[in-house]
Design an enzyme around this catalytic site. Structure first.
Site, PDB file in Angstrom:
ATOM      1  N   LEU A  54       9.377  26.046  29.319  1.00 43.25           N
ATOM      2  CA  LEU A  54      10.606  25.324  29.686  1.00 43.25           C
ATOM      3  C   LEU A  54      11.778  25.822  28.853  1.00 43.25           C
ATOM      4  O   LEU A  54      11.612  26.274  27.723  1.00 43.25           O
ATOM      5  CB  LEU A  54      10.442  23.815  29.492  1.00 43.25           C
ATOM      6  CG  LEU A  54      10.291  23.237  28.078  1.00 43.25           C
ATOM      7  CD1 LEU A  54      11.614  23.108  27.351  1.00 43.25           C
ATOM      8  CD2 LEU A  54       9.619  21.890  28.142  1.00 43.25           C
ATOM      9  N   VAL A  69       3.459  20.862  17.696  1.00 36.27           N
ATOM     10  CA  VAL A  69       4.297  20.740  16.490  1.00 36.27           C
ATOM     11  C   VAL A  69       5.136  22.005  16.308  1.00 36.27           C
ATOM     12  O   VAL A  69       4.913  23.024  16.979  1.00 36.27           O
ATOM     13  CB  VAL A  69       3.434  20.480  15.230  1.00 36.27           C
ATOM     14  CG1 VAL A  69       2.659  19.178  15.388  1.00 36.27           C
ATOM     15  CG2 VAL A  69       2.483  21.640  14.967  1.00 36.27           C
ATOM     16  N   VAL A 109       9.528  19.863  23.041  1.00 34.64           N
ATOM     17  CA  VAL A 109       8.481  20.241  23.992  1.00 34.64           C
ATOM     18  C   VAL A 109       7.542  19.067  24.257  1.00 34.64           C
ATOM     19  O   VAL A 109       7.315  18.698  25.408  1.00 34.64           O
ATOM     20  CB  VAL A 109       7.693  21.461  23.462  1.00 34.64           C
ATOM     21  CG1 VAL A 109       6.444  21.700  24.279  1.00 34.64           C
ATOM     22  CG2 VAL A 109       8.577  22.683  23.526  1.00 34.64           C
ATOM     23  N   ARG A 123      11.913   9.335  14.612  1.00 34.65           N
ATOM     24  CA  ARG A 123      11.913   9.966  15.940  1.00 34.65           C
ATOM     25  C   ARG A 123      11.135   9.107  16.941  1.00 34.65           C
ATOM     26  O   ARG A 123      11.568   8.914  18.078  1.00 34.65           O
ATOM     27  CB  ARG A 123      11.303  11.370  15.829  1.00 34.65           C
ATOM     28  CG  ARG A 123      11.857  12.313  16.858  1.00 34.65           C
ATOM     29  CD  ARG A 123      11.477  13.753  16.574  1.00 34.65           C
ATOM     30  NE  ARG A 123      12.492  14.636  17.128  1.00 34.65           N
ATOM     31  CZ  ARG A 123      12.377  15.961  17.171  1.00 34.65           C
ATOM     32  NH1 ARG A 123      11.329  16.558  16.664  1.00 34.65           N
ATOM     33  NH2 ARG A 123      13.330  16.695  17.697  1.00 34.65           N
ATOM     34  N   CYS A 177      13.888  29.264  19.320  1.00 29.94           N
ATOM     35  CA  CYS A 177      12.721  30.107  19.595  1.00 29.94           C
ATOM     36  C   CYS A 177      12.946  31.611  19.717  1.00 29.94           C
ATOM     37  O   CYS A 177      12.116  32.380  19.244  1.00 29.94           O
ATOM     38  CB  CYS A 177      12.021  29.594  20.829  1.00 29.94           C
ATOM     39  SG  CYS A 177      11.304  27.979  20.529  1.00 29.94           S
TER      40      CYS A 177
HETATM   41  P1  NAD Z   1      10.388  20.040  17.313  1.00 28.91           P
HETATM   42  O1  NAD Z   1      10.698  20.343  15.907  1.00 28.91           O
HETATM   43  O2  NAD Z   1      11.436  19.456  18.202  1.00 28.91           O
HETATM   44  O3  NAD Z   1       9.149  19.021  17.363  1.00 28.91           O
HETATM   45  C1  NAD Z   1       7.995  19.176  16.598  1.00 28.91           C
HETATM   46  C2  NAD Z   1       7.545  17.790  16.125  1.00 28.91           C
HETATM   47  O4  NAD Z   1       6.271  17.914  15.490  1.00 28.91           O
HETATM   48  C3  NAD Z   1       8.471  17.150  15.090  1.00 28.91           C
HETATM   49  O5  NAD Z   1       8.954  15.909  15.572  1.00 28.91           O
HETATM   50  C4  NAD Z   1       7.587  16.989  13.844  1.00 28.91           C
HETATM   51  O6  NAD Z   1       7.854  15.799  13.107  1.00 28.91           O
HETATM   52  C5  NAD Z   1       6.199  16.944  14.455  1.00 28.91           C
HETATM   53  N1  NAD Z   1       5.134  17.296  13.515  1.00 28.91           N
HETATM   54  C6  NAD Z   1       5.059  18.360  12.670  1.00 28.91           C
HETATM   55  N2  NAD Z   1       3.888  18.336  11.994  1.00 28.91           N
HETATM   56  C7  NAD Z   1       3.200  17.249  12.424  1.00 28.91           C
HETATM   57  C8  NAD Z   1       1.919  16.708  12.107  1.00 28.91           C
HETATM   58  N3  NAD Z   1       1.108  17.311  11.217  1.00 28.91           N
HETATM   59  N4  NAD Z   1       1.540  15.581  12.722  1.00 28.91           N
HETATM   60  C9  NAD Z   1       2.347  14.970  13.624  1.00 28.91           C
HETATM   61  N5  NAD Z   1       3.568  15.437  13.971  1.00 28.91           N
HETATM   62  C10 NAD Z   1       3.980  16.566  13.384  1.00 28.91           C
HETATM   63  O7  NAD Z   1       9.814  21.377  17.946  1.00 28.91           O
HETATM   64  P2  NAD Z   1       9.831  21.819  19.498  1.00 28.91           P
HETATM   65  O8  NAD Z   1      11.141  22.404  19.848  1.00 28.91           O
HETATM   66  O9  NAD Z   1       9.275  20.716  20.320  1.00 28.91           O
HETATM   67  O10 NAD Z   1       8.799  23.031  19.454  1.00 28.91           O
HETATM   68  C11 NAD Z   1       7.420  22.814  19.294  1.00 28.91           C
HETATM   69  C12 NAD Z   1       6.688  24.111  19.608  1.00 28.91           C
HETATM   70  O11 NAD Z   1       6.908  24.464  20.970  1.00 28.91           O
HETATM   71  C13 NAD Z   1       7.140  25.319  18.778  1.00 28.91           C
HETATM   72  O12 NAD Z   1       6.032  26.131  18.520  1.00 28.91           O
HETATM   73  C14 NAD Z   1       8.091  26.043  19.711  1.00 28.91           C
HETATM   74  O13 NAD Z   1       8.130  27.438  19.454  1.00 28.91           O
HETATM   75  C15 NAD Z   1       7.458  25.799  21.064  1.00 28.91           C
HETATM   76  N6  NAD Z   1       8.387  25.809  22.191  1.00 28.91           N
HETATM   77  C16 NAD Z   1       9.606  25.218  22.100  1.00 28.91           C
HETATM   78  C17 NAD Z   1      10.461  25.190  23.208  1.00 28.91           C
HETATM   79  C18 NAD Z   1      11.807  24.537  23.148  1.00 28.91           C
HETATM   80  O14 NAD Z   1      12.542  24.642  24.122  1.00 28.91           O
HETATM   81  N7  NAD Z   1      12.183  23.865  22.093  1.00 28.91           N
HETATM   82  C19 NAD Z   1      10.030  25.754  24.415  1.00 28.91           C
HETATM   83  C20 NAD Z   1       8.775  26.341  24.475  1.00 28.91           C
HETATM   84  C21 NAD Z   1       7.955  26.359  23.366  1.00 28.91           C
HETATM   85  C1  UGA Z   2      14.018  29.937  25.994  1.00 29.06           C
HETATM   86  C2  UGA Z   2      13.287  30.473  27.224  1.00 29.06           C
HETATM   87  O1  UGA Z   2      14.220  30.626  28.297  1.00 29.06           O
HETATM   88  C3  UGA Z   2      12.175  29.514  27.643  1.00 29.06           C
HETATM   89  O2  UGA Z   2      11.442  30.082  28.727  1.00 29.06           O
HETATM   90  C4  UGA Z   2      11.238  29.285  26.467  1.00 29.06           C
HETATM   91  O3  UGA Z   2      10.222  28.350  26.802  1.00 29.06           O
HETATM   92  C5  UGA Z   2      12.040  28.753  25.291  1.00 29.06           C
HETATM   93  O4  UGA Z   2      13.088  29.707  24.956  1.00 29.06           O
HETATM   94  C6  UGA Z   2      11.228  28.590  24.042  1.00 29.06           C
HETATM   95  O5  UGA Z   2      10.186  29.178  23.894  1.00 29.06           O
HETATM   96  O6  UGA Z   2      11.752  27.850  23.209  1.00 29.06           O
HETATM   97  P1  UGA Z   2      15.903  28.123  25.547  1.00 29.06           P
HETATM   98  O7  UGA Z   2      15.996  28.779  24.225  1.00 29.06           O
HETATM   99  O8  UGA Z   2      15.750  26.647  25.594  1.00 29.06           O
HETATM  100  O9  UGA Z   2      14.658  28.713  26.367  1.00 29.06           O
HETATM  101  O10 UGA Z   2      17.180  28.464  26.420  1.00 29.06           O
HETATM  102  P2  UGA Z   2      17.654  29.791  27.204  1.00 29.06           P
HETATM  103  O11 UGA Z   2      18.244  29.368  28.481  1.00 29.06           O
HETATM  104  O12 UGA Z   2      16.602  30.812  27.261  1.00 29.06           O
HETATM  105  O13 UGA Z   2      18.850  30.313  26.283  1.00 29.06           O
HETATM  106  C7  UGA Z   2      18.606  30.849  25.000  1.00 29.06           C
HETATM  107  C8  UGA Z   2      19.908  31.382  24.429  1.00 29.06           C
HETATM  108  O14 UGA Z   2      20.338  32.554  25.135  1.00 29.06           O
HETATM  109  C9  UGA Z   2      21.065  30.390  24.530  1.00 29.06           C
HETATM  110  O15 UGA Z   2      21.856  30.448  23.374  1.00 29.06           O
HETATM  111  C10 UGA Z   2      21.842  30.888  25.728  1.00 29.06           C
HETATM  112  O16 UGA Z   2      23.185  30.514  25.714  1.00 29.06           O
HETATM  113  C11 UGA Z   2      21.665  32.388  25.573  1.00 29.06           C
HETATM  114  N1  UGA Z   2      21.835  33.118  26.844  1.00 29.06           N
HETATM  115  C12 UGA Z   2      20.987  32.932  27.866  1.00 29.06           C
HETATM  116  C13 UGA Z   2      22.886  34.025  26.973  1.00 29.06           C
HETATM  117  O17 UGA Z   2      23.677  34.223  26.046  1.00 29.06           O
HETATM  118  N2  UGA Z   2      23.033  34.704  28.160  1.00 29.06           N
HETATM  119  C14 UGA Z   2      22.182  34.527  29.198  1.00 29.06           C
HETATM  120  O18 UGA Z   2      22.367  35.185  30.243  1.00 29.06           O
HETATM  121  C15 UGA Z   2      21.138  33.620  29.055  1.00 29.06           C
END
Ligand code: NAD
Ligand code: UGA
Length: 460
Positions: free
Chosen positions: A164, A91, A14, A40, A273
């Site tokens: 996203l 984070v 993110v 990273r 997530c």
């Molecule tokens: P991630 O694990 O890819 O990245 C988190 C980063 O934070 C890591 O690189 C870690 O080293 C760093 N970190 C942890 N503690 C720290 C500290 N004290 N100081 C500095 N750096 C630190 O996680 P992500 O997928 O980017 O998700 C982050 C948040 O966003 C989560 O709460 C997740 O639920 C939310 N989120 C994720 C997605 C997604 O698609 N991955 C989408 C929407 C929301």
């Molecule tokens: C999801 C949400 O779509 C985002 O809006 C949100 O920000 C994010 O979680 C988050 O909070 O991390 P993401 O997990 O990256 O995004 O991907 P998705 O496209 O939602 O797919 C999630 C899982 O569901 C995947 O394994 C995908 O293959 C599966 N999926 C999705 C299905 O099996 N069928 C579908 O029709 C759609």
């Protein structure tokens, strides 16, 4: 307060893409992404853009355009906090693996560490933005830590959850359905809204109270995951009734109240997530004594576990009730296409189940490394690392993976799988040659004509 410098703590899936887009759209703001993970950060700074730690279509181009101009990646966390007027916390917030709420609640220790660090370092007023996904009322905790620093600094806390999806992150960020900003301090909300309004139409920027914003993020993920579990539940019924899940999905999706997106039956949802956020919602509901609400949402995860399990069971049952010593090719390891992220991927659980039955796995994924695959398997602690290594092999070519295999299981919906020479694939496999298509990617008739025994989700 005029924003000239932004700091984002957390350079992950993110933090990286989100801040790259903010930097690209706001060339007058210096954006520094910091992380405790030096490896990273080094990868984000690599001259070779194919080595960025995250694979996301379009990301490398934006990093190329902005890095070194107004986008920076650094391990100097305190310096970036000190010089910035606005700090995003991005984070990880994984499910707790210990203590109270183990396996359900979000582990907020990284969030608290960030808040304490900001409190320690800040010498001037700051706007602190929750970008991570958090349980409702987490802002209360952050506020309490920041407001008890004993100095005269003003901290304003905003919630700005990220929506996203991986694989489409850049497009989602450039053209979001909405941007959500929750807060108590009007001026701070306005300042953040202005940053987004350099590319997001104003009517798409929603402003709410803090708690609505925090809860909306959990609720959005719960609703999305619920759709996947709903269609997967119907897919099992299809397999018993000769209804076809693709036809059913189309028929119900044309109802404008239901909508056609997110109705692809699959091996089960993965990703970092969906499961984490629903379990968090369930935990939250239980902690308020709302057991019916908790049970309702928990069923989404239960159904998803069932879907993963029944896919592996189907492979075993179909291969004459044993896969012991049989080579099975797994196509795809990422939790969805166009990402190298494997967190909670269905592939991990399917592979684990097949390994318990002594299968020999041949794995091919265009973006996931062998090191990652082994780490995912070892993390489950189901057998020794040596055994995982001995019974799995990684391949750079799908044809090599399929050579002499009894079956191919398609786990991820990578586009390239559709383009393979399936006649060639059939020729090099053991006969009868089976395909278990966990993504309904291929055409049943065509596969049957080639000679495959073809099984898919939700089709008789
Ligand atoms: P991630 O694990 O890819 O990245 C988190 C980063 O934070 C890591 O690189 C870690 O080293 C760093 N970190 C942890 N503690 C720290 C500290 N004290 N100081 C500095 N750096 C630190 O996680 P992500 O997928 O980017 O998700 C982050 C948040 O966003 C989560 O709460 C997740 O639920 C939310 N989120 C994720 C997605 C997604 O698609 N991955 C989408 C929407 C929301
Ligand atoms: C999801 C949400 O779509 C985002 O809006 C949100 O920000 C994010 O979680 C988050 O909070 O991390 P993401 O997990 O990256 O995004 O991907 P998705 O496209 O939602 O797919 C999630 C899982 O569901 C995947 O394994 C995908 O293959 C599966 N999926 C999705 C299905 O099996 N069928 C579908 O029709 C759609």
């Amino acid at each position: 307060m005029k924003i000239t410098k932004i700091c984002c703590i957390g350079a992950g899936y993110v933090g990286g893409p989100t801040m790259a887009v903010i930097a690209k759209q706001n060339p007058n703001i210096k954006v520094t992404i910091v992380d405790i993970n030096a490896e990273r950060i080094a990868a984000w700074n690599d001259d070779d853009l194919s080595k960025l730690p995250i694979y996301e279509p379009g990301l490398a181009d934006i990093v190329k355009d902005t890095r070194g101009d107004n986008l920076f990646f650094s391990t100097e966390i305190d310096k970036a906090i000190d010089e910035s007027e606005m700090i995003f916390i991005s984070v990880n917030t994984p499910t707790k693996t210990y203590g109270k709420g183990k396996g359900m609640a979000s582990d907020l220790k990284y969030i608290e560490l960030c808040a304490r660090n900001i409190a320690k370092v800040a010498k001037t007023d700051k706007i602190v933005v929750e970008k991570s996904t958090l349980p409702v009322r987490t802002a209360e905790t952050i506020k309490s830590i920041l407001h008890n620093t004993g100095n005269d600094i003003n901290f304003h806390i905003l919630s700005n959850p990220e929506f996203l999806a991986e694989g489409t992150a850049i497009n989602d960020l450039l053209k979001p359905d909405r941007v959500l900003i929750g807060g108590e301090h009007e001026k701070s909300i306005q300042i953040l809204a202005e940053i987004y309004s350099s590319w997001v139409p104003k009517y798409k920027i929603l402003k709410t109270n803090l708690w609505s914003s925090e809860l909306s993020k959990l609720a959005a993920n719960a609703f999305l995951a619920q759709r996947v579990s709903s269609i997967n539940a119907i897919s099992e019924l299809c397999e018993h009734t000769e209804a076809n899940i693709n036809e059913v999905a189309k028929a119900i999706g044309m109802d404008s109240r239901i909508g056609s997106e997110f109705l692809n039956a699959s091996v089960g949802f993965g990703g970092s997530c969906f499961q984490k956020d629903i379990l968090n919602l369930v935990y939250l509901a239980r902690s308020y004594g709302l057991h019916e609400v908790a049970d309702y949402w928990e069923q989404v995860v239960i159904l998803n576990d069932h879907q993963k399990r029944r896919f592996s069971d189907r492979i075993i049952n179909t291969l004459y009730n044993t896969v012991s010593g049989k080579k099975i090719a797994l196509f795809g390891w990422a939790f969805k296409k166009d990402t190298n992220d494997t967190r909670e991927s269905a592939a991990i659980y399917i592979a684990n189940h097949l390994l318990n039955e002594q299968a020999k796995l041949a794995i091919y994924d265009p973006k996931v490394s062998e090191v990652k695959i082994q780490a995912d398997l070892n993390f489950l602690n189901s057998r020794s690392e040596k055994e995982n290594k001995a019974n799995t092999e990684n391949f750079q070519s799908p044809y090599e993976a399929a050579k002499n295999a009894h079956a191919i299981a398609i786990i991820t919906e990578w586009e390239e799988f559709k383009k393979y020479d399936w006649n060639k694939m059939y020729a090099i496999m053991k006969k009868p040659a089976f395909i278990f298509d966990g993504r309904n990617l291929l055409n049943k008739k065509e596969m049957n004509t080639i000679g495959f025994e073809y099984y898919t989700i939700g089709q008789y």
